[in-house]
Design a protein around this motif. Structure first.
Motif, PDB file in Angstrom:
ATOM      1  N   GLN A   1       0.830  -1.212   0.000  1.00 38.75           N
ATOM      2  CA  GLN A   1       0.000   0.000   0.000  1.00 38.75           C
ATOM      3  C   GLN A   1       0.861   1.258   0.000  1.00 38.75           C
ATOM      4  N   ASP A   2       1.949   1.263   0.793  1.00 37.70           N
ATOM      5  CA  ASP A   2       2.870   2.415   0.795  1.00 37.70           C
ATOM      6  C   ASP A   2       3.513   2.587  -0.565  1.00 37.70           C
ATOM      7  N   TRP A   3       3.951   1.477  -1.095  1.00 37.69           N
ATOM      8  CA  TRP A   3       4.626   1.478  -2.384  1.00 37.69           C
ATOM      9  C   TRP A   3       3.720   2.096  -3.452  1.00 37.69           C
ATOM     10  N   LEU A   4       2.453   1.610  -3.439  1.00 35.00           N
ATOM     11  CA  LEU A   4       1.498   2.060  -4.446  1.00 35.00           C
ATOM     12  C   LEU A   4       1.108   3.517  -4.206  1.00 35.00           C
ATOM     13  N   GLU A   5       0.754   3.831  -2.954  1.00 30.11           N
ATOM     14  CA  GLU A   5       0.156   5.137  -2.685  1.00 30.11           C
ATOM     15  C   GLU A   5       1.188   6.247  -2.495  1.00 30.11           C
ATOM     16  N   LYS A   6       2.367   5.896  -1.926  1.00 26.92           N
ATOM     17  CA  LYS A   6       3.371   6.941  -1.687  1.00 26.92           C
ATOM     18  C   LYS A   6       4.350   7.101  -2.843  1.00 26.92           C
ATOM     19  N   PHE A   7       4.527   6.057  -3.627  1.00 25.04           N
ATOM     20  CA  PHE A   7       5.518   6.157  -4.703  1.00 25.04           C
ATOM     21  C   PHE A   7       4.923   6.022  -6.100  1.00 25.04           C
ATOM     22  N   ILE A   8       4.243   4.900  -6.329  1.00 23.76           N
ATOM     23  CA  ILE A   8       3.869   4.612  -7.714  1.00 23.76           C
ATOM     24  C   ILE A   8       2.784   5.552  -8.228  1.00 23.76           C
ATOM     25  N   PHE A   9       1.689   5.693  -7.481  1.00 26.41           N
ATOM     26  CA  PHE A   9       0.632   6.575  -7.970  1.00 26.41           C
ATOM     27  C   PHE A   9       1.133   8.018  -8.129  1.00 26.41           C
ATOM     28  N   PRO A  10       1.867   8.583  -7.127  1.00 20.41           N
ATOM     29  CA  PRO A  10       2.404   9.942  -7.336  1.00 20.41           C
ATOM     30  C   PRO A  10       3.387  10.013  -8.515  1.00 20.41           C
ATOM     31  N   ALA A  11       4.266   9.027  -8.607  1.00 18.09           N
ATOM     32  CA  ALA A  11       5.244   9.038  -9.714  1.00 18.09           C
ATOM     33  C   ALA A  11       4.511   8.975 -11.049  1.00 18.09           C
ATOM     34  N   GLU A  12       3.454   8.167 -11.105  1.00 23.18           N
ATOM     35  CA  GLU A  12       2.692   8.068 -12.351  1.00 23.18           C
ATOM     36  C   GLU A  12       1.969   9.379 -12.639  1.00 23.18           C
ATOM     37  N   ALA A  13       1.360   9.972 -11.602  1.00 28.25           N
ATOM     38  CA  ALA A  13       0.618  11.216 -11.800  1.00 28.25           C
ATOM     39  C   ALA A  13       1.534  12.298 -12.368  1.00 28.25           C
ATOM     40  N   LYS A  14       2.787  12.311 -11.915  1.00 27.22           N
ATOM     41  CA  LYS A  14       3.711  13.371 -12.340  1.00 27.22           C
ATOM     42  C   LYS A  14       4.432  13.069 -13.652  1.00 27.22           C
TER      43      LYS A  14
END
Lengths: 456, 456
Positions: free
Chosen positions: B102-115
Motif C-alpha cells: 500500500q505504501d509502495w502504491l500510494e506513496k511512490f507509484i501513484f504519485p510518480a505516475e501522476a507526475k
C-alpha cells in the motif's frame, strides 16, 4: 589524526604513488563500514591488496597505474562470496531434479558418486565450477567434497579464492574408506596448503547424522591444530532434527555444542531447522551460517529463519549449494535475489530482508561467516584485491535509480564483465583468462556420457 | 491413416516444398500434446506459420528454405508467454523497493505516475520493456497500463505479440479522468486494433476494489462486444479479500462472478488469496490465471495455491508483473524457476511443481490462460511461428542431462540467442533487429533524471 592523515594523502598526491591497477566505474559499491556507494569511483591496487578507494578524480590524482580499466557503464563491487557449495558436482548438473531429498541423495547422488567420482572427475568438475563461478562474479567459494587437494589445485589454477573442506563421512567414499583414513588424508592436505595466498584448507565432517561423535571431535581437534575452519551441514531437514530429538532428546546444534564441535572457526550450512536456543549457541560460538535459499526451496527443506538470524547479528552468508539437484548452478545473484524474496513472503513483511542486507550477505557478512572479514568482503584499503565489474548498460539494467537495489533485484550473473582475485585479473570482458574454457566444456560433455551410462 | 500420411510426407520430400525459414537446434522442445523433445530437431516456417516440426534430417529432406539458422549448441523452444505485466513501468525500475504494497502504491507509484506518465513516457517505457522481453525470449506479453494504444504501436514496431489492456480505474489517471472516458477510449482502441496479426486489444478494469460494479459490468460488455479478453487484478493481497468480506461477506472472485465479469474471455492476475470455491468458479468460467511469483514474494503478498490450481487443470500462466518494485525486470526464466521452487518449499514437497510444469506455464498453459492455445504456446504445424533459441554452450549450461530441466533450472534470459515472432526474426545472435537500442537506453536515462527530480 584525521588531519595528519589528510596531510599524508596530500603528500601522496604530489608523489603520484605507483599502483599496479586502477579500476574505475560509474558506481563503486564499497560495502565498507559506512556502506559508501561512490558515483564515478575507482579502486587502486598494488600486489594482492587494495591501495585506496575513492572517487575516480581522487584516485587518478594520487596514483599512477601500470594498467587501468575504466568502466563508465558498470558497477564496481567486492567479489561475491559463496559460503557453501560442492563445485565438482557441476558434472552432475540437473541429473535428478524434482525428487525428495532422501531419494535424491540415496537413489541418485550417492550411487552416481560411487560410480563416477575420481580425482580426475573432481579436477574437471571443479574447473567447470570455478569457470562458472568466476564468470558470474564469485571470487571466493566454500567447498565440501572429496579429493579436496585436487579441488585446491584446480582452484589455484583458476586464480580463485577457496575455503575448501575435505569431507569426512561415516561410510566408504571415493577417496577414503574410513573416517580414520579421511582424517589422515585431511591432515596431509591441511599441511600442504598452510599459508597459501588463495586456499584456506578446511575440515568438513559431512554432518552430525553421518559421523560418529568421536569422528566429529577428532575433526574439530584437527581443525584447531591447523587453525583451519570446520565446515558442516546443519539441520538442513526436519528429519535430521526429528532423528536427533528421538535419539538424544535435543537438537543437532546443541549436540554439536556438547561435543565441542563449535569450539573454533566453524561454518554451518543450511541451518534451516534451528530454534532460538540453537541460534543463541551459534551466536555465542561465533559460528558462520551459510544460507542456501535455492537449495532449501528446491529440495523443500524449509525456510531458514534468516530475518531472525540477522536481527541477532549472526554471520550469515549465502551459498548456492551443489548443482546436482539442490540447485542447478552457482549463481550468487540469484541467491541474493531469492534470499530477500523468500524472507519477505514467508514473514509476510516486504521489509524483512532489504536489498542492502542481501548484498551484505553475499559480501562482507559472508566474509564474516568464513572468519575472513579482515581480508575480503569489502573494498577498503589494505584488503585483498577481490573485485568485480557488473554491466549496467543493458535493457534490464536501465534506468538505474539505486545501485544496490539494481545489484540485487535486476542485475544478473551474466552482467559480470571483469573479475580480479588477489590482485590478478581472471575475467576480462566476460572472458576467462585463467582456464581453458573449450577444453573444460568438452570434458563436461565427455563426463555426461559416462555418468548417464553409469546410471542405466 | 498413418500410412497415407507417411506416403504424403514421402511425396512432399520429393517435391522439397518451399519454406521461408528452417531453424534447427541440438534439441527442439515442442510443448506439443506429447511433449516431444526432439534431439537434432528443426522447424520449417512459411509466412507467419509453422509448416512442420521434426528431426533436422526430416525437415531438411522435406523443405527448401530461403534462409536457415542452425544452432547445434542451442535449444529451440516456443517463445515464452508473459501473462501479466506493466511494460512501460520499466522506466520506474527499482524506484521504490522493499516497501509495503500500500505504501509502495500510494506513496511512490501513484504519485510518480501522476507526475510522469504521458503518451511519450508510455511509448519509451514500452519500447524498453519490449527490448528487454524480446532479448530474454518472451514473444507474447500481456499488459495493463495507460495510453494502451501507444503500447500497441510500440509493440507492433518491436515486432512483438501483445494482449494489451487499457486500464479502467475509478480515479483520474494520466489518459482518462473518469471510467466513462476510459470506456470510450477503450472502445476506440478496440476498434482500431481489430484483427491485428500481433495485437489483441483488451479491456483492463484495474481491480474489483478500484472500480464500481457498474464500471465492471460495462467493461465486460465492452470486451464481449469485440470478443476481447478482459484482464484484471484479483485477490493479490489479503487486505483485498478482507475488505470484500467486510463489505459484502464474500470473496472478490465470487463478487465478480455475481456481476457477470467472468462471462467471457478473462485473465485474472495474481489470484493469491483464492479458496476452493473461488477456484471452482475460475475453473467453470474458464478464467486464465497469471501467477506472478517474483511479485508476490517481493511485495509479501502471499503464495498462490498453484499446485492446487494445476491439479484442477486451471489455465495458469506466468507473469513478472511490473518492474517498479513488484519485480525489477521481465525475466520469464526467473519466473519459471521461482514458480517451481516456491511451490516446493511452501508445500514442503519437492515434487509439487516439476520443471515440465513450470515450462508448460511459461508456454502452452500460458497460451491457454490467454485463450490463444490454438495459435501460440507450442511448436506445431499450423501455429504462429513464435520461437526462440537458447544457448547451451556456456559453463552454467553444461553438462546437459535433460533439456527441460536445464531450461527451467539452469538457463537464463541472457542465454537467449535468436527470437522469431509471427514468422519474422526479431532477435539475431542476442541483438535486437527491430528497435533502436542505443536510443531507447538514452531515453531511459533521460526519464530517470526527470522521474527522480519529480519525486524530490
Amino acid at each position: 589524526m584525521s588531519r595528519i592523515f589528510s596531510f599524508f594523502l596530500f603528500v601522496l598526491a604530489l608523489a603520484a604513488q605507483p599502483a599496479d591497477f586502477i579500476w574505475s566505474a560509474r558506481y563503486v559499491i564499497t560495502m565498507d563500514g559506512q556502506r559508501r556507494v561512490i558515483p564515478n569511483g575507482a579502486v587502486a591496487i598494488k600486489g594482492d591488496r587494495i591501495l585506496a578507494v575513492g572517487t575516480k578524480a581522487e584516485i587518478d590524482a594520487r596514483f599512477q597505474a601500470k594498467q587501468r580499466l575504466d568502466r563508465p557503464d558498470a558497477i564496481l563491487a567486492p567479489g561475491l562470496i559463496n559460503t557453501h557449495t560442492h563445485a565438482a558436482m557441476s558434472l552432475f548438473r540437473g541429473i535428478a531434479d524434482d525428487l525428495k531429498l532422501q531419494d535424491w541423495l540415496e537413489k541418485f547422488i550417492f550411487p552416481a558418486e560411487a560410480k563416477n567420482v575420481t580425482a580426475d572427475f573432481v579436477r574437471w568438475g571443479t574447473r567447470l565450477g570455478c569457470l562458472e563461478m568466476l564468470l558470474g562474479g564469485t571470487t571466493t567459494f566454500t567447498d565440501m567434497y572429496y579429493f579436496e587437494d585436487v579441488v585446491a589445485e584446480a582452484t589455484k589454477e583458476a586464480g580463485m579464492r577457496g575455503v575448501l573442506g575435505e569431507t569426512i563421512i561415516g561410510f566408504p567414499v571415493a577417496d577414503n574408506k574410513t573416517p580414520a583414513d579421511a582424517l589422515a588424508y585431511t591432515e596431509r592436505y591441511l599441511k600442504r596448503f598452510q599459508n597459501d595466498p588463495l586456499i584456506t584448507a578446511a575440515v568438513a565432517p559431512h554432518a552430525l547424522y553421518t559421523n560418529s561423535d568421536e569422528t566429529l571431535k577428532a575433526a574439530r581437534a584437527l581443525a584447531n591444530k591447523y587453525n583451519a575452519p570446520l565446515v558442516i551441514h546443519l539441520s538442513e531437514t526436519k528429519k535430521e532434527n526429528d532423528d536427533e530429538r528421538a535419539k538424544r532428546h535435543t537438537t543437532p546444534t546443541k549436540t554439536l555444542d556438547d561435543l565441542g564441535v563449535w569450539n573454533g572457526r566453524s561454518v554451518a550450512a543450511h541451518a534451516v531447522w534451528v530454534d532460538e536456543a540453537d541460534m543463541a549457541i551459534l551466536k555465542s560460538r561465533g559460528v558462520g551460517i551459510a544460507h542456501c535459499p535455492s537449495s532449501n526451496m528446491k529440495l523443500a527443506s524449509g525456510v531458514a529463519p534468516v530475518t531472525r538470524m540477522l536481527a541477532l547479528d549472526l554471520a550469515v552468508g549465502l551459498g548456492p549449494d551443489g548443482p546436482a539437484g539442490s540447485n542447478n548452478d552457482f549463481n550468487m545473484f540469484e541467491e541474493m535475489d531469492l534470499a530477500a524474496k523468500l524472507q519477505k513472503v514467508t514473514t509476510m513483511n516486504p521489509q524483512a530482508l532489504p536489498a542492502s542486507l542481501a548484498l551484505e550477505m553475499a559480501t562482507i557478512r559472508g566474509a564474516r561467516a568464513l572468519g575472513m572479514e579482515k581480508e575480503i568482503g569489502s573494498l577498503e584499503t589494505g584488503k585483498r584485491a577481490d573485485l568485480i565489474t557488473v554491466r549496467i548498460d543493458r535493457a534490464h539494467a536501465q534506468p538505474l535509480y539505486d545501485a544496490v537495489s539494481q545489484m540485487v533485484y535486476a542485475l544478473k550473473g551474466s552482467d559480470v564483465r571483469d573479475v580480479m582475485v588477489n590482485g590478478k585479473p581472471v575475467v576480462r570482458d566476460a572472458r576467462i583468462l585463467t582456464l581453458n574454457e573449450p577444453q573444460i566444456l568438452a570434458k563436461a560433455a565427455e563426463y555426461r556420457a559416462k555418468v548417464a551410462a553409469s546410471l542405466k
